[in-house]
Design a protein around this motif. Sequence first.
Motif, PDB file in Angstrom:
ATOM      1  N   LYS A   3       0.837  -1.201   0.000  1.00  0.00           N
ATOM      2  CA  LYS A   3       0.000   0.000   0.000  1.00  0.00           C
ATOM      3  C   LYS A   3       0.868   1.246   0.000  1.00  0.00           C
ATOM      4  N   GLN A  59       3.011   9.940  10.585  1.00  0.00           N
ATOM      5  CA  GLN A  59       1.903   9.570   9.696  1.00  0.00           C
ATOM      6  C   GLN A  59       2.317   8.397   8.805  1.00  0.00           C
ATOM      7  N   PRO A  60       1.459   7.376   8.640  1.00  0.00           N
ATOM      8  CA  PRO A  60       1.797   6.243   7.763  1.00  0.00           C
ATOM      9  C   PRO A  60       1.961   6.687   6.304  1.00  0.00           C
ATOM     10  N   THR A 111       2.931   0.099  -6.141  1.00  0.00           N
ATOM     11  CA  THR A 111       2.412  -1.040  -5.390  1.00  0.00           C
ATOM     12  C   THR A 111       2.829  -2.351  -6.061  1.00  0.00           C
ATOM     13  N   LYS A 153       2.976   0.673   3.240  1.00  0.00           N
ATOM     14  CA  LYS A 153       2.750  -0.596   3.919  1.00  0.00           C
ATOM     15  C   LYS A 153       3.444  -1.700   3.139  1.00  0.00           C
ATOM     16  N   THR A 180       5.042  -1.031   8.467  1.00  0.00           N
ATOM     17  CA  THR A 180       4.335   0.246   8.276  1.00  0.00           C
ATOM     18  C   THR A 180       5.375   1.351   8.340  1.00  0.00           C
ATOM     19  N   TYR A 221       0.096   5.158   0.991  1.00  0.00           N
ATOM     20  CA  TYR A 221      -0.965   5.965   1.606  1.00  0.00           C
ATOM     21  C   TYR A 221      -0.961   7.420   1.162  1.00  0.00           C
ATOM     22  N   VAL A 222       0.116   7.912   0.589  1.00  0.00           N
ATOM     23  CA  VAL A 222       0.237   9.331   0.265  1.00  0.00           C
ATOM     24  C   VAL A 222       0.626   9.486  -1.202  1.00  0.00           C
ATOM     25  N   ASP A 223       0.501  10.714  -1.682  1.00  0.00           N
ATOM     26  CA  ASP A 223       0.897  11.017  -3.058  1.00  0.00           C
ATOM     27  C   ASP A 223       2.069  11.998  -3.038  1.00  0.00           C
ATOM     28  N   THR A 270       6.453   5.068   8.417  1.00  0.00           N
ATOM     29  CA  THR A 270       5.858   6.343   8.814  1.00  0.00           C
ATOM     30  C   THR A 270       6.801   7.504   8.501  1.00  0.00           C
TER      31      THR A 270
END
Length: 395
Positions: A85, A98-99, A198, A102, A182, A87-89, A184
């Motif tokens: 995963k 902040q994650p 991904t 993943k 994870t 989570y951000v762009d 961060t």
Amino acid sequence: MKNRTITKPAISTAALLATAAVLFSMALSSCGHTNAEGNYQQQTPSLPVFAIAASDANTTEEYTASLEGTQNVEVRAQVDGYLSKIYVDEGAYVTKGQPLFKIDDRSYSEQYNNAGANLEAAKANVEKARIEVDRLTPLVAHNVISEVQLKSAQAMYSAAKAQLAQAQAAQGNAGISLGYTTVTAPASGYIGKIPYKTGSLVGRSEPQPLTMVSDVRNIYAYFSMSESAFLEFVNGQPGKSVEEKLKQIPPVDLILADGSVYAEKGKVETVEGQFDKGTGSIAFRATFPNKDGLLRSGNTGKIRITSHHSGSILLPEEATFELQDKIFVFQVGDSNKVSSKPITVSGHSGNYYLVSKGLAAGDKIVYTGLDRLRDGAVIQPELKPLDSLVSGKPL
């Protein structure tokens, strides 16, 4: 096709002489005039002249700068696995903790569960060994069994406790690895380029980081000075040490790539401890606030440093000319004769030169028409205040 010959009309010698005489007369009339006795006299050109005066001025110097955030932290994977995963762009603002990514955690979850099972088994062995010690202790006290058996049980108990500690450490290590799945944010800032997608296999051995987080609440602007410029700059600031002189430097401007001036002023804070042997320059660092996030790491620009000079001699650029990398002026002397004079320029103030050598207050300088002058030429000076000559170009 017939050849056609074009014949030019002949011009008589008399006509040529007459034409030359007319041209010569026109040339004379443009350069001078003839007096009553018929002798030719060259006209004296009338040129604007101003007197040098000392005044206060601010000079500016610009230096190419590169911008970086106060923190530029590489985000790297601490465990090997497939990226499951994102989570951000790119370009998003994130906060510390902040994650961001993943990594597939199934194998690490199993390792953690296995470590937990081993820990429970170790706890059971410790309890079993303790019970055995408790059982044998009163028997030894009543001489029912030998003391050797008790000591053997106590040794088994100590070994069980050591195995328990190993199991606890193994579970803790497995938990750390699981937590690393994870990824961060190590700091608050803006996300840089994300080279992975991904499903990509990532790990500690990858040369490229997952991304970069730049803290740009404040921006560092790095710029360099040559050795001579550094010495001149530092000597012009009050203070005994370099640190004291840096504190006296007034706020500086940042000229952005489009030529606009950044709204916030910056402060020169540090200078490197040594010169670069390759370039012969030394690097400075100025800090600018960036509350609106306009500036980013990787931007370029120019640092503009303004210096105040009291009682300086200022000279408009139009009143100078260059010859062999030197700057000259035409000074008006006795009998209104002009002579070229070299000057030393130490800075700029708008369209003016700041003159450190070569001129003194009261010297008369020709303002325009320099291309028509030679050393020893006589002019008819039109003395005017400098302000009236450069009204459109204030200091």
